[in-house]
Design an enzyme around this catalytic site. Structure first.
Site, PDB file in Angstrom:
ATOM      1  N   LYS A 142       0.842  -1.180   0.000  1.00 31.93           N
ATOM      2  CA  LYS A 142       0.000   0.000   0.000  1.00 31.93           C
ATOM      3  C   LYS A 142       0.889   1.245   0.000  1.00 31.93           C
ATOM      4  CE  LYS A 142      -0.718   2.481   3.721  1.00 31.93           C
ATOM      5  NZ  LYS A 142       0.074   2.783   4.897  1.00 31.93           N
ATOM      6  N   HIS A 234      -6.005   0.697   6.712  1.00 29.35           N
ATOM      7  CA  HIS A 234      -6.053   0.004   8.009  1.00 29.35           C
ATOM      8  C   HIS A 234      -7.399   0.148   8.741  1.00 29.35           C
ATOM      9  CE1 HIS A 234      -1.916  -0.346   7.076  1.00 29.35           C
ATOM     10  NE2 HIS A 234      -1.493   0.759   7.645  1.00 29.35           N
ATOM     11  N   LYS A 334      -1.449  11.178  14.360  1.00 30.58           N
ATOM     12  CA  LYS A 334      -0.035  11.169  14.748  1.00 30.58           C
ATOM     13  C   LYS A 334       0.128  12.112  15.939  1.00 30.58           C
ATOM     14  CE  LYS A 334       1.175   9.069  10.789  1.00 30.58           C
ATOM     15  NZ  LYS A 334       0.996   7.622  10.800  1.00 30.58           N
TER      16      LYS A 334
END
Ligand code: BG6
Length: 488
Positions: A142, A234, A334
Site C-alpha cells: 500500500k 487500516h 499522529k
C-alpha cells in the site's frame, strides 16, 4: 505448502520497508523453520554492491530491527539463501541480469516494496526478461494509488501481466494477531455472534493512535495525509472485519466477498454532510510523553503552507440491515499521547433500571478489543458488591473481565504482522490480502470525503502534540451524548 521452495524476489531491498520489516520477518520465518532449505531470497536494487556487501547490509539491518539478539545458527542458514541483483527498475534492459539468479522451474514470489508508480515498469521488465508465468505471485504494498482513478490505473497495469489469483495486496493490519482474532472472537463465540447488530449495539469506536510524528517521511506523508495513509486501508479493514456478515467458510473469497459488501454499504460523506461527520486536524508543537516535539509544519523538510491532515475523526454509518442506526466512530492521528489501537463496542443500555438506588444511570456493557500494545480483550460488566450492608440492598460496581494475551499465552511470541503475511504468500493463501474490488470500493468512499474537504476550503484544525486531537473531535461524539473511550 510452506516447504515448497521458491525464489523470493524483493524489489526495493534497500528501502525502508524491506530493511525494517521484510528482511527481519523472513529471518524470523527461517528461525521458525518455515522456509524451505532451498528457498532463495533475492534482493533487487539499483546500487552497485557486491554479494558480500549485500549480505553484510542485511545482517546489519536484522541486528538493528529485530527486537532480539541475532541467532548465529539461523543467520548462517538465512545468509546462505541471500542473493543480490543490481537492476535499474525503470530500465527494461537491465532485467536481463535476473535470468542467472532465478530458477524458471521454481515458484517465484515478487514483492514490490517500491513506490507504486514503478509497479508497471517492474512488470514490463519481468516480461522482457521472459520470467513471468502462471505460478508466479506478486505482492503489492500500500498505498495502491492516491485516489480511485490512480488506483485503477495501477491495478490495470499489474492485471495486464498477472491474474487476480496471483496478486497479494498487503495491508499489514490484516497480519496482526489481534486483528485476525476479531474473526475468531465474533464467529467462535455465540455470546458475541448473536448480539452483534443494531438490536444490541449502541455504537462502535475504532481508535488507532500513534505517538510518533512523521519520522523523516514528510514528503510521502504530506501527499497522503492521514486519510490515505491510515483510514483508506487500516481503519476501513478493521471496520469490515467488525461489521461483515458471517462468511460461508474461511476461504479467501468468502471472506473478501463479505468485506466488500461492508465497503459498499458505507454511507457517502460529501459536501452536504462533511461538516457534521468529519474532523481533520494537524498537530502543532507540544509534549509527548514528557518530551518536547515540533509541530507538523516545523518537521524537517516541511512545506510550511501544507494543509495535510495528521488527525482524523469520522462518524461512519453503514446502510445495511444489521447496522442501521449504529454509528461507527473512527479516530486516528499522529503525535497523540500514546500508541494504542483498540476497538470499543458499546452495547445498548438495559431497558429498565432495577438498581436506581446505587446506580441511577446503569452503564452499558462495553467490549474492548486491544489491538496493540498489551493485546487483549476486556468486557465491562456490573457486579454486586459483596457485603451485608451498603448504601442499598444491592450495591453495584463496574468490573472488568480481562483477557490479556501476554498472560494467557505466555509462551507464545506474538509474531510481527509481516511474518504472518509473508508466510501466507508463500503458502498461496489470499484470505489476508485485499482484493482489487475492496481497494477500489474503499477509494470510492474516501474520494468523496477528500473532495468535500477540498471544496470546503477549510484548513485542518490545529491540535497540540500530545493531546487527543482537536476539540471538535470530542464534540463529534458529545453532541450525540457519547464520549471517546481511552482505556489507557
Ligand atoms: C503504516 C503507515 O501503514 O502504518 C504509517 O504508513 C503508520 O504512517 C503505520 O505509522 C502504523 O503501523 P503499526 O503497525 O505501527 O500500527
Amino acid at each position: 505448502n510452506s516447504f515448497e521452495p521458491c525464489d523470493f524476489v524483493l524489489f526495493g531491498t534497500q528501502g525502508d520497508l524491506a530493511r525494517r520489516k521484510l528482511l527481519p520477518s523472513l529471518y524470523q520465518l527461517e528461525k521458525a523453520d518455515l522456509m524451505h532449505a532451498e528457498t532463495k531470497v533475492i534482493g533487487v536494487a539499483r546500487q552497485d554492491i557486491s554479494q558480500v556487501e549485500y549480505v553484510a547490509l542485511v545482517k546489519e539491518n536484522i541486528e538493528k530491527f529485530s527486537k532480539e539478539e541475532l541467532c548465529q545458527e539461523t543467520w548462517q542458514r538465512f545468509s546462505e539463501k541471500l542473493d543480490y541483483v543490481q537492476v535499474d527498475m525503470k530500465n527494461i534492459d537491465s532485467y536481463k541480469a535476473f535470468k542467472d539468479h532465478v530458477d524458471p522451474k521454481r515458484m517465484m514470489v515478487c514483492y514490490f516494496a517500491t513506490p507504486p508508480s514503478i509497479f508497471g515498469d517492474i512488470c514490463l521488465g519481468l516480461k522482457a526478461a521472459k520470467i513471468i508465468d502462471k505460478s508466479m505471485r506478486v505482492v503489492l504494498e500500500k498505498p495502491i494509488g492516491h485516489d480511485l482513478a490512480s488506483s485503477k490505473k495501477i491495478n490495470d497495469q499489474v492485471a495486464e501481466f498477472f491474474d487476480e489469483s496471483q496478486i497479494y495486496r498487503i495491508d499489514h493490519y490484516l497480519g496482526k494477531e489481534t486483528v485476525l482474532n476479531l474473526i475468531a472472537l465474533r464467529f467462535a463465540n455465540s455470546i458475541f455472534a448473536t448480539n452483534w447488530d443494531h438490536n444490541c449495539i449502541d455504537h462502535v469506536q475504532i481508535s488507532v493512535a500513534e505517538s510518533v510524528g512523521i519520522e523523516g517521511r514528510w514528503g510521502y506523508f504530506d501527499e497522503a495525509g492521514q486519510m490515505r495513509d491510515m483510514v483508506q486501508n487500516h481503519l476501513l479493514q478493521i471496520l469490515t472485519l467488525i461489521a461483515m456478515e458471517p462468511p460461508a467458510n474461511l476461504d479467501a473469497d468468502s471472506i473478501r466477498d463479505e468485506k466488500l459488501k461492508v465497503l459498499k454499504s458505507l454511507r457517502p460523506i460529501n459536501a452536504s454532510n462533511v461538516r457534521q461527520n468529519t474532523v481533520r486536524g494537524q498537530y502543532v508543537g507540544g509534549f509527548v510523553k514528557g518530551q518536547e516535539v515540533p509541530g507538523y509544519l516545523d518537521e524537517p523538510d516541511a512545506n510550511t503552507s501544507s494543509e495535510s491532515e495528521t488527525f482524523i475523526a469520522l462518524k461512519v454509518e453503514l446502510d445495511n440491515w444489521r447496522w442501521a442506526g449504529v454509528p461507527f466512530y473512527l479516530r486516528t492521528g499522529k503525535r497523540l499521547p500514546n500508541k494504542t489501537s483498540e476497538v470499543n463496542i458499546f452495547f445498548k443500555r438495559q431497558p429498565h433500571n432495577l438498581f436506581k438506588d446505587s446506580f441511577p444511570e446503569l452503564p452499558a456493557n462495553k467490549l474492548t478489543i486491544r489491538l496493540q500494545p498489551d493485546e487483549g480483550v476486556e468486557v465491562t460488566v456490573m457486579n454486586k458488591v459483596p457485603g451485608l450492608t451498603g448504601k442499598s440492598s444491592m450495591d453495584l460496581q463496574k468490573s472488568k473481565l480481562n483477557l490479556s494475551f501476554s498472560e494467557t499465552f505466555k509462551d507464545e511470541r506474538i509474531a510481527d504482522a509481516y511474518e504472518k503475511l509473508l508466510l501466507e504468500v508463500m503458502l498461496g493463501n489470499q484470505a489476508l490480502f485485499v482484493r482489487r474490488d475492496e481497494v477500489e470500493a474503499a477509494w470510492k468512499w474516501v474520494d468523496g470525503i477528500l473532495a468535500a474537504w477540498k471544496n470546503s476550503n477549510e484548513p485542518p484544525e490545529p491540535y497540540q502534540a500530545g493531546t487527543w486531537g482537536p476539540v471538535a473531535s470530542i464534540a463529534l461524539l458529545a453532541r450525540e451524548d457519547r464520549a471517546w473511550y481511552e482505556s489507557r
